[in-house]
Each structure stands twice: as structure tokens, then as C-alpha cells.
Design a protein around this motif. Structure first.
Motif, PDB file in Angstrom:
ATOM      1  N   ALA A   1       0.911  -0.968   0.119  1.00 12.58           N
ATOM      2  CA  ALA A   1       0.421   0.147   0.276  1.00 12.58           C
ATOM      3  C   ALA A   1       0.653   1.026  -0.047  1.00 12.58           C
ATOM      4  O   ALA A   1       0.644   2.117  -0.645  1.00 12.58           O
ATOM      5  CB  ALA A   1      -0.642  -0.043   1.079  1.00 12.58           C
ATOM      6  N   SER A   2       1.656   1.070   0.493  1.00 16.10           N
ATOM      7  CA  SER A   2       2.809   2.373   0.504  1.00 16.10           C
ATOM      8  C   SER A   2       3.188   2.739  -0.292  1.00 16.10           C
ATOM      9  O   SER A   2       3.642   3.995  -1.619  1.00 16.10           O
ATOM     10  CB  SER A   2       3.895   1.984   1.592  1.00 16.10           C
ATOM     11  OG  SER A   2       3.292   1.953   3.477  1.00 16.10           O
ATOM     12  N   LEU A   3       4.222   1.691  -1.266  1.00 14.05           N
ATOM     13  CA  LEU A   3       4.845   1.749  -2.157  1.00 14.05           C
ATOM     14  C   LEU A   3       3.253   2.396  -3.507  1.00 14.05           C
ATOM     15  O   LEU A   3       3.387   3.278  -4.424  1.00 14.05           O
ATOM     16  CB  LEU A   3       5.134   0.627  -3.091  1.00 14.05           C
ATOM     17  CG  LEU A   3       5.362   0.078  -4.502  1.00 14.05           C
ATOM     18  CD1 LEU A   3       6.726   1.236  -4.808  1.00 14.05           C
ATOM     19  CD2 LEU A   3       5.559  -1.164  -5.209  1.00 14.05           C
ATOM     20  N   VAL A   4       1.895   2.032  -3.943  1.00 15.40           N
ATOM     21  CA  VAL A   4       1.121   2.068  -4.424  1.00 15.40           C
ATOM     22  C   VAL A   4       0.450   4.228  -3.990  1.00 15.40           C
ATOM     23  O   VAL A   4       0.923   5.038  -4.980  1.00 15.40           O
ATOM     24  CB  VAL A   4      -0.399   1.821  -4.632  1.00 15.40           C
ATOM     25  CG1 VAL A   4      -1.239   1.876  -4.920  1.00 15.40           C
ATOM     26  CG2 VAL A   4       0.439   0.244  -4.880  1.00 15.40           C
ATOM     27  N   ASP A   5       0.703   3.429  -2.876  1.00 14.47           N
ATOM     28  CA  ASP A   5       0.669   5.239  -2.024  1.00 14.47           C
ATOM     29  C   ASP A   5       1.900   6.340  -3.120  1.00 14.47           C
ATOM     30  O   ASP A   5       1.226   7.371  -3.438  1.00 14.47           O
ATOM     31  CB  ASP A   5       0.626   5.247  -0.702  1.00 14.47           C
ATOM     32  CG  ASP A   5       0.171   7.164  -0.570  1.00 14.47           C
ATOM     33  OD1 ASP A   5      -0.910   7.548  -0.910  1.00 14.47           O
ATOM     34  OD2 ASP A   5       0.987   7.568   0.583  1.00 14.47           O
ATOM     35  N   ALA A   6       3.334   5.854  -2.285  1.00 15.77           N
ATOM     36  CA  ALA A   6       4.210   6.891  -3.015  1.00 15.77           C
ATOM     37  C   ALA A   6       4.253   7.022  -5.219  1.00 15.77           C
ATOM     38  O   ALA A   6       4.216   7.894  -5.457  1.00 15.77           O
ATOM     39  CB  ALA A   6       5.452   5.777  -2.704  1.00 15.77           C
ATOM     40  N   LEU A   7       3.717   5.836  -5.500  1.00 16.72           N
ATOM     41  CA  LEU A   7       3.986   5.839  -6.314  1.00 16.72           C
ATOM     42  C   LEU A   7       2.680   7.056  -7.569  1.00 16.72           C
ATOM     43  O   LEU A   7       2.477   7.891  -8.309  1.00 16.72           O
ATOM     44  CB  LEU A   7       3.467   4.603  -7.497  1.00 16.72           C
ATOM     45  CG  LEU A   7       4.341   3.721  -7.254  1.00 16.72           C
ATOM     46  CD1 LEU A   7       4.182   2.399  -7.767  1.00 16.72           C
ATOM     47  CD2 LEU A   7       5.965   4.507  -8.438  1.00 16.72           C
ATOM     48  N   TYR A   8       1.535   6.873  -6.503  1.00 23.09           N
ATOM     49  CA  TYR A   8       0.182   8.202  -6.806  1.00 23.09           C
ATOM     50  C   TYR A   8       1.243   9.076  -6.662  1.00 23.09           C
ATOM     51  O   TYR A   8       0.193  10.285  -7.381  1.00 23.09           O
ATOM     52  CB  TYR A   8      -1.240   7.204  -6.280  1.00 23.09           C
ATOM     53  CG  TYR A   8      -1.938   6.513  -7.264  1.00 23.09           C
ATOM     54  CD1 TYR A   8      -1.844   7.065  -8.276  1.00 23.09           C
ATOM     55  CD2 TYR A   8      -2.009   5.628  -6.018  1.00 23.09           C
ATOM     56  CE1 TYR A   8      -3.649   6.356  -8.887  1.00 23.09           C
ATOM     57  CE2 TYR A   8      -3.039   4.802  -7.319  1.00 23.09           C
ATOM     58  CZ  TYR A   8      -3.629   4.720  -8.387  1.00 23.09           C
ATOM     59  OH  TYR A   8      -3.948   4.045  -9.290  1.00 23.09           O
TER      60      TYR A   8
END
Length: 168
Positions: A82-89
């Protein structure tokens, strides 16, 4: 379909073009007949890549009555996903260079060990960062190539986008 080698030799003039047409006809039948969509701009391209990462990492939740055909809701198995997807967004929706650099730092920390994620996720993260114009994509590609379970080259999703980023 060619039955023997002799028929290829006899029909040398017309054989090659008919074989190409046969191959094109067969390959078109196996694919969908829907036209391929092109992104409107770089930001939309990055968002599509991130949505692909979401689909790999997450499980889609049951549709609720409040979600009327909107963006699907995902639940992640691990907090780092979830942190990776959040950082990419954050990178995709950045309004300033400071926001982009902040997102780049977060992605770099999360992907310092690419073996924690599936190879598809790392390749797509490389594509997203290279389309965004971050030099982090080169670093991530090096990590992927020098990783523990390097059995083959990464797919073209990863290295072609990095090469076109370096060309610009």
C-alpha cells in the motif's frame, strides 16, 4: 498451411507473401478486436501503469452500494504494498518538483530490495519512474539486473522505457 518443404521451394515467389498473410490472419484472430487505447498524456500513462501495479499487489474488494461504477477499491496484503502504490500516486499527482523529489525518495526507500516484490511490480515501477523523468528508474533497473534471482532479462516494459528516458 504448407504440407512439405518442396511446396515452399516451388512457390518461392508467392509463398513468402502468402505465409506472411497467413501468419497475420492467425495472429489477429487470437487477439481481441478492440482497438488499442493510447494515453492522453504522460500523467495518464503513469496512472495506467500504477493501476497495473495495484492489480498485481492487491485483492479487489467486494463492490459496495456506495461505489457506483467508480474506481475499484483494493485491499493490500502487506503494508509495504500500500505504501508503494501511495508513493507512486504521489509521484503521478505531484504539482511541483519538490513533490516529485519527495515521492522519488519514498519509492527509493520502498524498493531498495526489489526481491520483496514480484518482478512485474518492479518492472512497472521502473516504467512509471522513467516516464515521470526520474533517474531512479536507472537505479532500479540496475538493482533488478543485479538481484539475487536473476534468471533472465527484465521484460521490455522496464528497459525500453529507461532507454527512451536516457535518450531524452
Amino acid at each position: 498451411v504448407i504440407n512439405s518443404f518442396s511446396s515452399v521451394v516451388i512457390n518461392k515467389k508467392h509463398g513468402a507473401s502468402s505465409l506472411l498473410r497467413l501468419h497475420a490472419r492467425n495472429s489477429n484472430q487470437s487477439k481481441n478486436n478492440t482497438p488499442r487505447r493510447s494515453p492522453q498524456n504522460r500523467r495518464m500513462s503513469i496512472k495506467w501503469v500504477i493501476q497495473g501495479i495495484e492489480k498485481v499487489l492487491a485483492e479487489e474488494c467486494e463492490p459496495s452500494s456506495s461505489n457506483h461504477g467508480g474506481k475499484p477499491k483494493y485491499s493490500y496484503k502487506r503494508r509495504i504494498d500500500a505504501s508503494l502504490v501511495d508513493a507512486l500516486y504521489l509521484m503521478a499527482n505531484a504539482n511541483s518538483q519538490k513533490d516529485v523529489l519527495d515521492a522519488e525518495k519514498r519509492i527509493k526507500v520502498l524498493l531498495k530490495n526489489p526481491s520483496e516484490f514480484p518482478v512485474e511490480v518492479t518492472e512497472r515501477a521502473i516504467r512509471a519512474t522513467s516516464v515521470a523523468g526520474l533517474s531512479l528508474s536507472v537505479h532500479l533497473l540496475k538493482l533488478l539486473l543485479r538481484g539475487d534471482n536473476v534468471t533472465a532479462l527484465p521484460s521490455s516494459i522496464a528497459y525500453i522505457s529507461v532507454l527512451s528516458f536516457l535518450r531524452k
